[in-house]
Motif scaffolding. Structure first.
Motif, mmCIF file in Angstrom:
data_model
loop_
_atom_site.group_PDB
_atom_site.id
_atom_site.type_symbol
_atom_site.label_atom_id
_atom_site.label_comp_id
_atom_site.label_asym_id
_atom_site.label_seq_id
_atom_site.Cartn_x
_atom_site.Cartn_y
_atom_site.Cartn_z
ATOM 1 N N ARG A 681 0.830 -1.206 0.000
ATOM 2 C CA ARG A 681 0.000 0.000 0.000
ATOM 3 C C ARG A 681 0.859 1.249 0.000
ATOM 4 N NH1 ARG A 681 -4.963 -0.115 4.110
ATOM 5 N NH2 ARG A 681 -3.427 0.509 5.680
ATOM 6 N N CYS A 682 2.031 1.166 0.637
ATOM 7 C CA CYS A 682 2.956 2.303 0.677
ATOM 8 C C CYS A 682 3.790 2.421 -0.595
ATOM 9 C CB CYS A 682 3.930 2.142 1.847
ATOM 10 S SG CYS A 682 3.397 2.920 3.353
ATOM 11 N N GLY A 683 3.844 1.352 -1.371
ATOM 12 C CA GLY A 683 4.695 1.367 -2.547
ATOM 13 C C GLY A 683 6.172 1.247 -2.220
ATOM 14 N N ASP A 684 6.505 0.705 -1.061
ATOM 15 C CA ASP A 684 7.898 0.561 -0.632
ATOM 16 C C ASP A 684 8.430 -0.773 -1.159
ATOM 17 O OD1 ASP A 684 10.304 0.062 0.781
ATOM 18 O OD2 ASP A 684 9.658 1.402 2.391
ATOM 19 N N LEU A 685 9.204 -0.700 -2.257
ATOM 20 C CA LEU A 685 9.683 -1.929 -2.894
ATOM 21 C C LEU A 685 10.692 -2.664 -2.029
ATOM 22 C CD1 LEU A 685 10.089 -0.779 -6.604
ATOM 23 C CD2 LEU A 685 8.098 -1.748 -5.467
ATOM 24 N N ALA A 686 11.560 -1.917 -1.314
ATOM 25 C CA ALA A 686 12.546 -2.571 -0.446
ATOM 26 C C ALA A 686 11.855 -3.354 0.658
ATOM 27 C CB ALA A 686 13.502 -1.538 0.149
ATOM 28 N N ALA A 687 10.805 -2.768 1.239
ATOM 29 C CA ALA A 687 10.073 -3.466 2.293
ATOM 30 C C ALA A 687 9.353 -4.686 1.731
ATOM 31 C CB ALA A 687 9.073 -2.526 2.954
ATOM 32 N N GLN A 688 8.786 -4.563 0.548
ATOM 33 C CA GLN A 688 8.131 -5.725 -0.072
ATOM 34 C C GLN A 688 9.136 -6.850 -0.300
ATOM 35 O OE1 GLN A 688 5.617 -4.718 -3.533
ATOM 36 N NE2 GLN A 688 5.649 -2.609 -2.780
ATOM 37 N N SER A 689 10.329 -6.481 -0.764
ATOM 38 C CA SER A 689 11.370 -7.483 -0.976
ATOM 39 C C SER A 689 11.689 -8.215 0.320
ATOM 40 C CB SER A 689 12.636 -6.804 -1.515
ATOM 41 O OG SER A 689 13.738 -7.690 -1.469
ATOM 42 N N HIS A 690 11.817 -7.451 1.395
ATOM 43 C CA HIS A 690 12.176 -8.043 2.681
ATOM 44 C C HIS A 690 11.096 -9.020 3.146
ATOM 45 C CE1 HIS A 690 14.281 -8.083 6.561
ATOM 46 N NE2 HIS A 690 13.073 -8.167 7.089
ATOM 47 N N VAL A 691 9.836 -8.646 3.002
ATOM 48 C CA VAL A 691 8.757 -9.525 3.452
ATOM 49 C C VAL A 691 8.700 -10.785 2.584
ATOM 50 C CG1 VAL A 691 6.286 -9.726 3.865
ATOM 51 C CG2 VAL A 691 7.442 -7.576 4.334
ATOM 52 N N HIS A 692 8.889 -10.624 1.271
ATOM 53 C CA HIS A 692 8.915 -11.810 0.410
ATOM 54 C C HIS A 692 10.024 -12.768 0.845
ATOM 55 C CE1 HIS A 692 5.858 -11.329 -2.638
ATOM 56 N NE2 HIS A 692 6.185 -10.058 -2.808
ATOM 57 N N MET A 693 11.151 -12.198 1.268
ATOM 58 C CA MET A 693 12.250 -13.042 1.705
ATOM 59 C C MET A 693 11.835 -13.876 2.917
ATOM 60 S SD MET A 693 15.968 -11.928 3.114
ATOM 61 C CE MET A 693 15.251 -11.296 4.627
ATOM 62 N N PHE A 694 11.191 -13.246 3.874
ATOM 63 C CA PHE A 694 10.815 -13.988 5.082
ATOM 64 C C PHE A 694 9.675 -14.968 4.809
ATOM 65 C CE2 PHE A 694 13.626 -11.384 7.426
ATOM 66 C CZ PHE A 694 13.872 -12.075 8.596
ATOM 67 N N LEU A 695 8.757 -14.615 3.924
ATOM 68 C CA LEU A 695 7.720 -15.584 3.563
ATOM 69 C C LEU A 695 8.330 -16.765 2.822
ATOM 70 C CD1 LEU A 695 4.852 -13.167 2.475
ATOM 71 C CD2 LEU A 695 4.920 -14.603 4.515
ATOM 72 N N GLY A 696 9.405 -16.509 2.077
ATOM 73 C CA GLY A 696 10.131 -17.605 1.445
ATOM 74 C C GLY A 696 10.701 -18.557 2.475
ATOM 75 N N HIS A 697 11.269 -17.997 3.551
ATOM 76 C CA HIS A 697 11.803 -18.850 4.612
ATOM 77 C C HIS A 697 10.688 -19.637 5.301
ATOM 78 C CE1 HIS A 697 16.036 -17.909 4.521
ATOM 79 N NE2 HIS A 697 15.767 -16.636 4.419
ATOM 80 N N ALA A 698 9.507 -19.035 5.419
ATOM 81 C CA ALA A 698 8.379 -19.765 6.016
ATOM 82 C C ALA A 698 8.017 -20.966 5.158
ATOM 83 C CB ALA A 698 7.177 -18.829 6.169
ATOM 84 N N ASP A 699 7.957 -20.778 3.837
ATOM 85 C CA ASP A 699 7.656 -21.900 2.945
ATOM 86 C C ASP A 699 8.784 -22.921 2.952
ATOM 87 O OD1 ASP A 699 5.102 -21.206 2.002
ATOM 88 O OD2 ASP A 699 5.937 -19.765 0.609
ATOM 89 N N LEU A 700 10.028 -22.441 3.017
ATOM 90 C CA LEU A 700 11.172 -23.351 3.066
ATOM 91 C C LEU A 700 11.099 -24.243 4.301
ATOM 92 C CD1 LEU A 700 13.934 -24.280 2.043
ATOM 93 C CD2 LEU A 700 14.959 -22.327 3.220
ATOM 94 N N ARG A 701 10.736 -23.667 5.431
ATOM 95 C CA ARG A 701 10.638 -24.450 6.672
ATOM 96 C C ARG A 701 9.576 -25.529 6.560
ATOM 97 N NH1 ARG A 701 12.160 -23.572 11.925
ATOM 98 N NH2 ARG A 701 12.949 -21.509 11.446
ATOM 99 N N ARG A 702 8.540 -25.253 5.777
ATOM 100 C CA ARG A 702 7.459 -26.223 5.626
ATOM 101 C C ARG A 702 7.669 -27.160 4.436
ATOM 102 N NH1 ARG A 702 2.333 -22.274 5.901
ATOM 103 N NH2 ARG A 702 3.771 -20.940 4.771
ATOM 104 N N GLY A 703 8.820 -27.066 3.781
ATOM 105 C CA GLY A 703 9.108 -27.954 2.664
ATOM 106 C C GLY A 703 8.389 -27.593 1.383
ATOM 107 N N ARG A 704 7.880 -26.365 1.292
ATOM 108 C CA ARG A 704 7.177 -25.921 0.075
ATOM 109 C C ARG A 704 8.183 -25.207 -0.822
ATOM 110 N NH1 ARG A 704 2.031 -22.771 2.389
ATOM 111 N NH2 ARG A 704 1.762 -22.437 0.160
ATOM 112 N N TYR A 705 9.014 -25.995 -1.495
ATOM 113 C CA TYR A 705 10.164 -25.440 -2.201
ATOM 114 C C TYR A 705 9.789 -24.566 -3.405
ATOM 115 C CZ TYR A 705 12.539 -28.800 0.756
ATOM 116 O OH TYR A 705 12.985 -29.504 1.834
ATOM 117 N N PRO A 706 8.835 -24.959 -4.263
ATOM 118 C CA PRO A 706 8.475 -24.064 -5.378
ATOM 119 C C PRO A 706 7.969 -22.705 -4.888
ATOM 120 C CG PRO A 706 7.621 -26.273 -5.765
ATOM 121 C CD PRO A 706 8.124 -26.253 -4.352
ATOM 122 N N GLU A 707 7.122 -22.729 -3.836
ATOM 123 C CA GLU A 707 6.618 -21.462 -3.301
ATOM 124 C C GLU A 707 7.757 -20.631 -2.710
ATOM 125 O OE1 GLU A 707 5.457 -24.422 -2.674
ATOM 126 O OE2 GLU A 707 3.293 -24.484 -3.095
#
Length: 919
Positions: A681-707
């Motif tokens: 909503r803020c249009g902050d691309l750096a912040a979006q990148s950071h959150v995508h990174m952590f959501l990636g780690h959440a999927d990695l922990r659950r074995g959801r490798y493509p996600e």
């Protein structure tokens, strides 16, 4: 034609029958000639084989060994397998099936045969499943059982096999969930309950019956197959709020509650108007009977009538209870139905007291009701919740205003008997004016306590005057004039205390620190503390044993309304900004102390008037999170709701590591998704990148490798677009970990080299560089390049010591142990692992400590030190189970290694610490 002949191998099939089957009622004009043509072609195909087609009187036959026909071969193998139980025969029989029989043929005889064969095949599959389970092959059977259960959801024998396999694989909660879903379908769609065999299995799983354990005669030691213990959570929640000191009255209702409990009732609804004392009664009685529910007490405020927030959804409430029961986010199944099933499975056979406070309606409560008969659910609501009474067998307890006698007892306890009895008529009028509500009476008593020698008559006149222009807080119950009592007490406050009272309505609760109150006011701590004490004396807020402050939801609502009516919007906005700044800077400071690292990002200066908490040690940082975690989560939601999006995603970033380290997976995921919305909503691309990174780690922990790959690749794109080298490096770290988990070592190395290049281009001073070196060293060891792996890890250790980075030191020690173990140098590896465990424990990352203990145990085994290895595996199991009571892949692996050594896990060593990959 061949299929018809083969199905009757050795038997004559008439020409008339062949004609009828091939063309039904519409044979061609030259049907017999066409049959001869077909027969001629088939004879040519079989000319050089032991199979032949011969003419006999009245028809033709296929002459061959019957076992050359796969149907007969299948039947023979199944018969032998059933007689001898040989898994090789079962496997050979199943291998003959490559799809649906005669799938492309439309022949009446073959249609009937297809039906017969399908039934035979399904029966054989079930028998083979039983054989696998008898032989302890539950792990092997489980994937196919899942698939079969989806195709045949009504079969109870198959359901039982799946439940047993899940149980033996250490996943009983999923077994119980499968039973619940099948039972629900049977009852709602067919009007029957599960049969006695499946019901008996369900009870045995609930009771963790020893008879369910498997034994395998062909295991290496010929002994029982190790089965992980039931994954029932080991967490014992103790969530009841503190009992109200000096609770008086309500003896009739307390006796009624006692009788209901003694009579076996397991759902009780206490209803009544706002301020009548529902929560106080429920909490007081819950404390009285808590010892009967030794396996814990759950509490949740459902916020059914909060004017500033939506009622807590059943889905969020279930997640909160799973969190309280120790189920981490990665182990929470998707979907409210599966989550509800897991919750009910965890509490079904436990003696728990569940207090659901401030419910709005029956639908909010119904999913939260435990399924077993050993739990007690106590619900409070302003509504009667007739739906629960009618359909769930709940017993109602209606709570009205206090009787005059009870109200006098309360006032005597507060003001003294002599004073109350001296002014009987005034006290009667005071009770009537307070509507018999305990909250209003307590506030009136607090006002009277200011001057113990004064008459109560002037106070009564002040109260009557104050209430002239006010309606009730709850329009559904206009007879209560509690707002007038609030107004009376509020008008007696000093201007500073009155302003603070209004400001406290902004805070999300459940409790407020002195520094938070000071930030809301924009004043000094000393001045704020004086106003807080005045509010406590006025009974408008309470101080808890930890020194923090709380107040009743009606008073919070009143404070919010006063602020909206009294304070200009810019003043309220400034107060919210100061509060958010205080918590944002506090969370970041606490994280930096805990993690012993310099900040990888900068924050704007806090707004003038913001009071920051004083912290100087890692212990200070951890203690701060202990006290403020719930407030932080509430503020993230408040910030996003009120448009403070930058604060929302920055606050999530500051608290994401501590939430992760503390195993608060559900809160962690919830906040990350809010952060992504806020950053977008803020249009902050750096912040979006950071959150995508952590959501990636959440999927990695659950074995959801493509996600996970999708999230990390999106993070790389966004980081490159805004030239964020730190975010770019971290996203490459995530992709490297994702590929390494899939044994794609070459791809992992590409990304880990890229991470090092990014940090080296920046001078190699970022803390992330130390972890990049560690990760690269570990992967190089897996690749077989031990010399380069040692060089990278030793450099990481040097830099960690140089920069006093405890986390990097622990990771480097762990990885050096791993590299030396890969080289075959067990003695050196043992030394590094011993130091790594100590370093991880000191830092406080329990998950990595357990992983280091696993590696430590492995190298001890290789060195022949079995007793020491058993000790390390036991400690790892204890930590994994504490972090993830619902079971995890890591815990299963540790338990399997322990069982292979004959160690067992009945008496684990309970300790804590970290190790392994770093990010």
């Amino acid at each position: 034609m061949l299929a018809i002949l083969a199905a009757r191998v050795g038997a004559v099939v008439s020409i008339a029958h062949l004609t009828e089957q091939l063309w039904r009622d519409d044979p061609p004009q030259r049907a017999r000639a066409t049959l001869y043509s077909y027969l001629s072609r088939l004879r040519k195909i079989f000319a050089a084989t032991a199979v032949s087609i011969r003419r006999r009187s009245g028809g033709y036959l296929l002459e061959a060994d019957p076992l050359t026909v796969d149907v007969n071969r299948f039947r023979e193998l199944v018969s032998r397998a059933r007689d001898g139980g040989d898994l090789a025969d079962w496997d050979a029989a199943m291998a003959l099936w490559r799809g649906e029989p005669f799938a492309e043929l439309d022949v009446p005889e073959l249609d009937n045969l297809r039906t017969t064969l399908d039934a035979e095949h399904f029966a054989a599959v079930l028998d083979r499943n039983d054989a696998l389970l008898r032989r302890g092959e539950h792990t092997r059977a489980l994937p196919e059982l899942h698939e079969l259960a989806e195709r045949s959801p009504w079969d109870e024998r198959l359901a039982g096999q799946l439940m047993l396999a899940l149980y033996r694989c250490g996943r009983p909660s999923e077994a119980l969930d499968h039973y619940r879903r099948l039972s629900t379908r049977l009852i709602t769609e067919r009007g029957v309950e599960p049969g006695p065999e499946l019901s008996a299995l369900h009870r045995e799983i609930l009771n963790d019956a020893p008879s369910l354990r498997a034994s395998s005669p062909d295991e290496r030691d010929g002994g029982p197959v190790p089965v992980p213990p039931r994954d029932r959570t080991t967490v014992t929640p103790r969530q009841l709020p503190g009992d109200m000191p000096g609770f008086t009255g309500r003896q009739t209702h307390l006796d009624q509650l006692d009788r209901l409990l003694a009579g076996g009732d397991r759902t009780i609804v206490v209803s009544g108007t706002a301020g009548v004392g529902k929560t106080s009664l429920a909490v007081h009685w819950a404390h009285r009977v808590a010892e009967r529910f030794g396996e814990g007490q759950l509490y949740l405020n459902l916020r059914g009538f909060d004017p500033e927030a939506e009622p807590l959804s059943a889905a969020d409430a279930i997640l909160a209870f799973l969190d309280a029961l120790g189920v981490p986010g990665p182990r929470v199944p998707p979907g409210i139905e599966a989550q509800t099933a897991l919750y009910r499975s965890l509490v079904a056979e436990r003696e728990l007291l569940v207090l659901l406070d401030n419910a709005r309606d029956a639908e909010q409560v119904r999913p939260l009701l435990p399924g077993g008969d050993r739990c007690l659910t106590l619900v409070t609501s302003r509504n009667r919740l007739a739906g629960l009474v009618a359909t769930e067998g709940a017993r109602p307890v209606a709570l009205g205003e206090m009787s005059e006698l009870e109200a006098r007892v309360l006032l005597r306890a507060r003001l003294g008997s002599e004073r109350v009895d001296a002014e009987t008529e005034v006290v009667t009028a005071l009770i009537q004016h307070c509507g018999g509500l305990p909250l209003a009476l307590s506030i009136a008593a607090a006002r009277a306590e200011v001057d113990p020698a004064a008459s109560l008559a002037p106070l009564l006149r002040q109260l009557a005057t104050a209430g002239g222009d006010f309606l009730t807080l709850d329009d559904a119950d206009p007879k209560t004039s509690v707002r007038s009592v609030f107004s009376w007490s509020y008008r007696c406050l000093s201007p500073e205390a009155a302003r603070l009272f209004r400001r406290l309505g902004i805070h999300p609760g459940p409790s407020v620190s002195v520094t938070a109150a000071a930030s809301l006011l924009g004043e000094s701590v000393d001045g704020t503390l004086s106003s807080l004490e005045e509010l406590v004396r006025a009974h408008l807020i309470d101080r808890d044993p930890s020194g923090r402050f709380t107040f009743h939801d009606l008073l919070r609502d009143y404070a919010r309304e006063l602020a909206a009516d009294t304070d200009p919007e810019p003043d309220r906005h400034a107060a919210v900004t100061r509060l958010l700044d205080q918590y944002l800077h506090g969370a970041r400071a606490a994280w930096m102390l805990w993690d012993n690292r310099r900040s990888a990002y900068r924050l704007p200066e806090p707004a003038p008037g913001t009071t920051l908490d004083a912290m100087s040690t890692a212990e200070d940082g951890q203690a701060w999170f202990n006290a403020e975690e719930t407030v932080l989560i509430g503020l993230v939601m408040l910030a996003h709701r009120d448009g403070h999006d930058a604060h929302a995603y920055r606050m999530v970033r500051a608290m994401e590591r501590p939430l992760e380290w503390r195993g608060r997976w559900i809160a962690w995921l919830t906040c990350q998704h809010i952060a992504l919305k806020a950053a977008t909503r803020c249009g902050d691309l750096a912040a979006q990148s950071h959150v995508h990174m952590f959501l990636g780690h959440a999927d990695l922990r659950r074995g959801r490798y493509p996600e996970a790959e999708d999230h990390f690749e999106r993070a790389i794109e966004l980081s490159a677009e805004v030239d964020d080298h730190y975010g770019l490096a971290q996203a490459h770290v995530g992709l490297g970990m994702t590929f390494k988990r899939q044994d794609k070592i070459d791809l992992a190395l590409e990304h880990e080299y890229r991470v090092c290049e990014i940090y080296e281009a920046e001078g190699g001073v970022e803390p992330g560089y130390l972890f990049a070196l560690n990760n690269l060293g570990r992967t190089l060891a897996l690749h077989g390049d031990h010399a380069e792996a040692l060089r990278r890890c030793e450099r990481a250790l040097e830099l960690g010591v140089e920069h006093a980075n405890r986390r990097a030191i622990a990771s480097a020690l762990d990885n050096l142990g791993f590299v030396h173990a890969q080289r075959g140098d067990s003695r050196t590896a043992i030394g590094y692992y011993e130091r790594a465990v100590a370093a991880e424990r000191e830092f406080g990352n329990a998950f990595n400590e357990a992983r280091t203990l696993m590696s430590y145990g492995d190298v001890l085994c290789e060195a022949g030190e079995t007793t020491a290895a058993v000790d390390r595996y036991r400690r790892a199991v204890a930590i994994f189970d504490r972090l993830d009571p619902d079971g995890s892949q890591e815990a299963d692996e540790a338990r399997a290694k322990l069982n292979l050594l004959g160690g067992g896990t009945d008496d684990p060593v309970l300790e804590t610490a970290t190790g392994g990959e770093s990010r």
